[in-house]
Write an enzyme that holds these catalytic residues in place. Structure first.
Site, PDB file in Angstrom:
ATOM      1  N   LYS A 104      -5.913  -3.970 -23.336  1.00  0.00           N
ATOM      2  CA  LYS A 104      -4.666  -3.711 -24.006  1.00  0.00           C
ATOM      3  C   LYS A 104      -4.524  -2.754 -25.222  1.00  0.00           C
ATOM      4  CE  LYS A 104      -2.104  -6.324 -21.599  1.00  0.00           C
ATOM      5  NZ  LYS A 104      -2.978  -6.064 -20.638  1.00  0.00           N
TER       6      LYS A 104
ATOM      7  N   LYS B 147       3.374   0.816 -13.850  1.00  0.00           N
ATOM      8  CA  LYS B 147       3.143  -0.530 -13.519  1.00  0.00           C
ATOM      9  C   LYS B 147       2.496  -1.114 -12.293  1.00  0.00           C
ATOM     10  CE  LYS B 147       4.144  -4.706 -14.853  1.00  0.00           C
ATOM     11  NZ  LYS B 147       3.396  -5.361 -15.918  1.00  0.00           N
TER      12      LYS B 147
ATOM     13  N   TRP C 139       5.239   9.234 -10.393  1.00  0.00           N
ATOM     14  CA  TRP C 139       3.878   9.346 -11.008  1.00  0.00           C
ATOM     15  C   TRP C 139       3.300  10.065 -10.465  1.00  0.00           C
ATOM     16  CZ3 TRP C 139      -1.194   8.428 -10.146  1.00  0.00           C
ATOM     17  CH2 TRP C 139      -1.875   8.065 -11.267  1.00  0.00           C
TER      18      TRP C 139
ATOM     19  N   GLU D 201      -4.746   0.820 -23.548  1.00  0.00           N
ATOM     20  CA  GLU D 201      -3.474   1.035 -22.724  1.00  0.00           C
ATOM     21  C   GLU D 201      -2.129   1.569 -23.773  1.00  0.00           C
ATOM     22  OE1 GLU D 201      -3.325  -1.877 -18.901  1.00  0.00           O
ATOM     23  OE2 GLU D 201      -2.904  -2.813 -20.706  1.00  0.00           O
TER      24      GLU D 201
ATOM     25  N   CYS E 137       5.458   5.018  -7.619  1.00  0.00           N
ATOM     26  CA  CYS E 137       6.820   5.721  -7.890  1.00  0.00           C
ATOM     27  C   CYS E 137       8.014   4.822  -7.577  1.00  0.00           C
ATOM     28  CB  CYS E 137       6.953   6.970  -7.077  1.00  0.00           C
ATOM     29  SG  CYS E 137       5.569   8.155  -7.336  1.00  0.00           S
TER      30      CYS E 137
ATOM     31  N   GLU F 115     -10.087  -8.112 -21.874  1.00  0.00           N
ATOM     32  CA  GLU F 115      -8.491  -7.939 -21.836  1.00  0.00           C
ATOM     33  C   GLU F 115      -7.762  -7.302 -23.215  1.00  0.00           C
ATOM     34  OE1 GLU F 115      -4.711  -8.094 -20.375  1.00  0.00           O
ATOM     35  OE2 GLU F 115      -6.705  -7.771 -19.484  1.00  0.00           O
TER      36      GLU F 115
ATOM     37  N   ARG G 203       7.672   2.324 -13.288  1.00  0.00           N
ATOM     38  CA  ARG G 203       6.864   2.591 -12.138  1.00  0.00           C
ATOM     39  C   ARG G 203       6.315   4.053 -11.900  1.00  0.00           C
ATOM     40  NH1 ARG G 203       7.285  -1.399  -7.818  1.00  0.00           N
ATOM     41  NH2 ARG G 203       6.185  -0.038  -6.595  1.00  0.00           N
TER      42      ARG G 203
ATOM     43  N   HIS H 115     -28.578  -5.790 -27.535  1.00  0.00           N
ATOM     44  CA  HIS H 115     -29.033  -4.980 -26.511  1.00  0.00           C
ATOM     45  C   HIS H 115     -28.508  -3.482 -26.403  1.00  0.00           C
ATOM     46  CE1 HIS H 115     -31.513  -8.373 -24.917  1.00  0.00           C
ATOM     47  NE2 HIS H 115     -30.472  -9.198 -25.121  1.00  0.00           N
TER      48      HIS H 115
ATOM     49  N   ASN I 151       6.603   7.814  -1.930  1.00  0.00           N
ATOM     50  CA  ASN I 151       5.712   6.810  -2.841  1.00  0.00           C
ATOM     51  C   ASN I 151       4.468   6.794  -1.994  1.00  0.00           C
ATOM     52  OD1 ASN I 151       4.322   5.368  -4.635  1.00  0.00           O
ATOM     53  ND2 ASN I 151       5.535   3.497  -4.248  1.00  0.00           N
ATOM     54  N   GLY I 152       3.455   7.081  -2.463  1.00  0.00           N
ATOM     55  CA  GLY I 152       2.303   6.933  -1.972  1.00  0.00           C
ATOM     56  C   GLY I 152       1.351   8.406  -1.614  1.00  0.00           C
TER      57      GLY I 152
END
Length: 608
Positions: A481, A603, A75, A484, A2, A477, A27, A500, A101-102
């Site tokens: 992206k 983030k 968040w 996301e 947060c 990667e 955040r 396979h 936060n946490g």
């Protein structure tokens, strides 16, 4: 995860806090709230959703003028994103307000205790218990009340609070979660990131583990949880507010993609002498006894580590493992004083990586951090740190941080190779690294066909990515992206694994992006991946091929050919990743998605 802001000084606290929250919205954007300490007591406004919802509510129902305030962007962890669960949270008497936060791991037991004593807790959050506990123990000194309460809390947390009966004071506390002080003239700030106050001051103070800070307009005092004075480190932030603004771009992500040539150059700056030799003064570690390297990281940083493994093993002849940080300490890894652990984190606060780092140090390993954020926890708890100097990265989906992490990894690999005398042609490799900023710039100037291609695929239901050697982590990667940003099925595979199982996914018209290794350094792999392209094309795939300039063998099998500059095979990810970033950003935009703030993501992941 947060965003937290606290302010005391001579300005209008509402404006300062809202400005800070806007800079920290990356955040967390499930809800937002603010409390100001006014003449008549505390006044609070909060709303679910993005910060704009709170701004609208405050425009309709303004808070009183005040010079002290705290704010929060959330968040969600405990409790859904509702008005009631939004921070700040207050006690029964509405005399104390807290943002957090946490995760407070023992909140259920504390909540039961409070309920048994007659407290009425209205939200589903773990944070509200702190407000009630502070209200219980407050006896005129909010900092002392915070110390008492923190000694009862378990878990990872940042707390910032104000009390109606202690005017002009903001108190914060931290354990395993970021909190930094901004020092101004006649005003002081608290925030989970310096971006919150960078428009007002660039002078900052690091807060250490298990510390409580008391802010007044004319001073800052810091103690540990027992009340003993704490030693802190002050530092100057080397970027200004303009670096954290869009600068004419529609999205921060577009700006940060465009900043990559400079970011890569800044990461190299000062680490290569005029004679072309590495000058790695930051690596004040005894590396001679190292017998194994272990890289720990999460998400995009993990992909940087996966690429680094190829370079480290090739240039140093040391075995290198790459670990998902969240799994690392739970599988009892084999570490000792001859192990070098490299912890990669853009924010320096990634909780999974921090816990992995601490476990490694407990086992006697040396830890080297790669980080972009000065003063953050991971660099402070490491034996050495290599800062990437990427500047602020606001978009949730990482771009320039990834490329600069790669550069840092290459520098470490080369340095280790020089120490061990195993690096082949280090001067030539350094020269090719120095060419990277210009090469990334060349790629960026050729991206319009990639953007057009992305727009044409806005209705695609899935995209697959294939790669070999260092192209495999690049494929991972690229897929990340797209997940996301575009919220679509995207998977990266090692091209050799195609037969396979994954080849069963190929159907008519399915877009498949293939990262092709150089035919110069990897001729056998090149031949094999050309065969892979033929195999998927024969089954109806729409082939999108990323290949270096001069590679003519792939052209007949590419429905879309994206050219990148020819470079050393191990350095190819620096240029091959850029088209994938542009592709994901443009496809998400074509779908109408929020590029900078994708759903459900924040983030900095500061909880496990």
């Amino acid at each position: 995860m947060c965003g937290i802001v606290g302010y005391t000084g001579g300005r209008a606290a509402l404006d300062v806090v809202l400005d800070g929250l806007e800079r920290l919205e990356y955040r967390g954007y499930d809800s937002a709230g603010i409390t100001v300490q006014a003449a008549g007591g505390l006044a609070t406004g909060k709303r679910a959703g993005k910060l704009v919802n709170l701004r609208k509510a405050l425009a309709d129902d303004p808070l009183p003028e005040a010079a002290v305030g705290i704010g929060h962007t959330r968040w969600a962890t405990h409790g859904g994103p509702t008005d009631l669960n939004a921070h700040p949270h207050l006690d029964d008497d509405r005399r104390v307000a807290v943002v957090h936060n946490g995760i407070i791991e023992n909140f259920a037991a504390l909540r039961s205790e409070l309920a048994a004593r007659g407290h009425v807790l209205r939200s589903e959050t773990d944070t509200e218990v702190v407000a009630h506990l502070l209200g219980e123990v407050f006896a005129g000194d909010l900092a002392e009340a915070m110390r008492v309460v923190c000694r009862r809390l378990e878990g990872a947390f940042t707390l910032v609070a104000v009390h109606a009966d202690q005017p002009g004071v903001v108190v914060g506390a931290r354990r395993n979660s970021p909190l930094v002080v901004g020092r101004g003239a006649g005003e002081n700030f608290l925030a989970s990131d310096v971006a919150a106050f960078i428009a007002f001051t660039r002078e900052a103070v690091e807060l250490g583990q298990d510390q409580v800070v008391e802010l007044r307009a004319d001073g800052v005092s810091v103690t540990d949880f027992q009340g003993r004075p704490a030693v802190v480190r002050e530092y100057h932030v080397d970027w200004d507010a303009s670096a954290a603004e869009k600068g004419g771009y529609d999205y921060f992500m577009l700006k940060e993609i465009a900043e990559q040539p400079k970011a890569v150059a800044d990461t190299l700056l000062g680490r290569i002498g005029t004679d072309g030799q590495l000058t790695m003064g930051e690596l004040a570690l005894e590396l001679g006894p190292v017998e194994k390297v272990v890289i720990v990281a999460c998400g995009t940083a993990y992909h940087a580590g996966a690429i680094a493994k190829y370079a480290i093993e090739h240039w140093t002849r040391l075995p290198c493992e790459v670990e998902v940080a969240s799994e690392f300490r739970y599988r009892d890894p084999i570490l000792d004083r001859r192990t070098l652990v490299i912890a990669i984190s853009q924010s320096g606060e990634t909780m999974d990586t921090l816990m992995a780092l601490r476990h490694a140090r407990e086992q006697g390993a040396k830890v080297l951090a790669i980080c972009n954020t000065n003063g953050s926890t991971i660099p402070r708890e490491s034996d050495a740190v290599l800062y990437t100097h990427a500047g602020p990265e606001v978009a949730v989906a990482s771009t320039k941080a990834f490329l600069t992490q790669l550069v840092a990894c290459y520098l470490i690999a080369l340095h280790l190779g020089q120490v061990r005398g195993t690096a082949p042609d280090p001067a030539g490799l350094v020269g090719q690294l120095c060419a990277a900023p210009a090469q990334v710039g060349r790629v960026l100037h050729t991206m319009e066909p990639v953007r057009a291609l992305a727009r044409s695929l806005a209705d695609a239901h899935a995209v697959l990515f294939l790669g070999r050697h260092v192209g495999y982590p690049v494929a991972l990667e690229g897929a990340l992206k797209l997940k996301e940003l575009a919220y679509m099925h995207a998977e990266g595979f090692a091209a050799g694994e195609l037969k396979h199982g994954p080849i069963a996914l190929i159907e008519d018209g399915l877009p498949v992006i293939v990262v092709v290794p150089s035919p110069r350094g990897h001729s056998v792999l090149h031949e094999k991946i050309v065969s892979n392209i033929q195999e998927i094309r024969a089954r109806g795939a729409r082939t999108i091929v990323i290949a270096e300039e001069g590679d003519h063998a792939v052209a007949p099998y590419a429905d879309h050919l994206i050219r990148i500059p020819a470079t050393h095979g191990l350095l190819q990810p620096l240029v091959a990743t850029v088209p994938l970033q542009v592709f994901a950003c443009e496809l998400a935009t074509a779908k109408g998605h929020e590029v900078d703030q994708p759903r459900n993501l924040a983030k900095s992941v500061t909880v496990e």
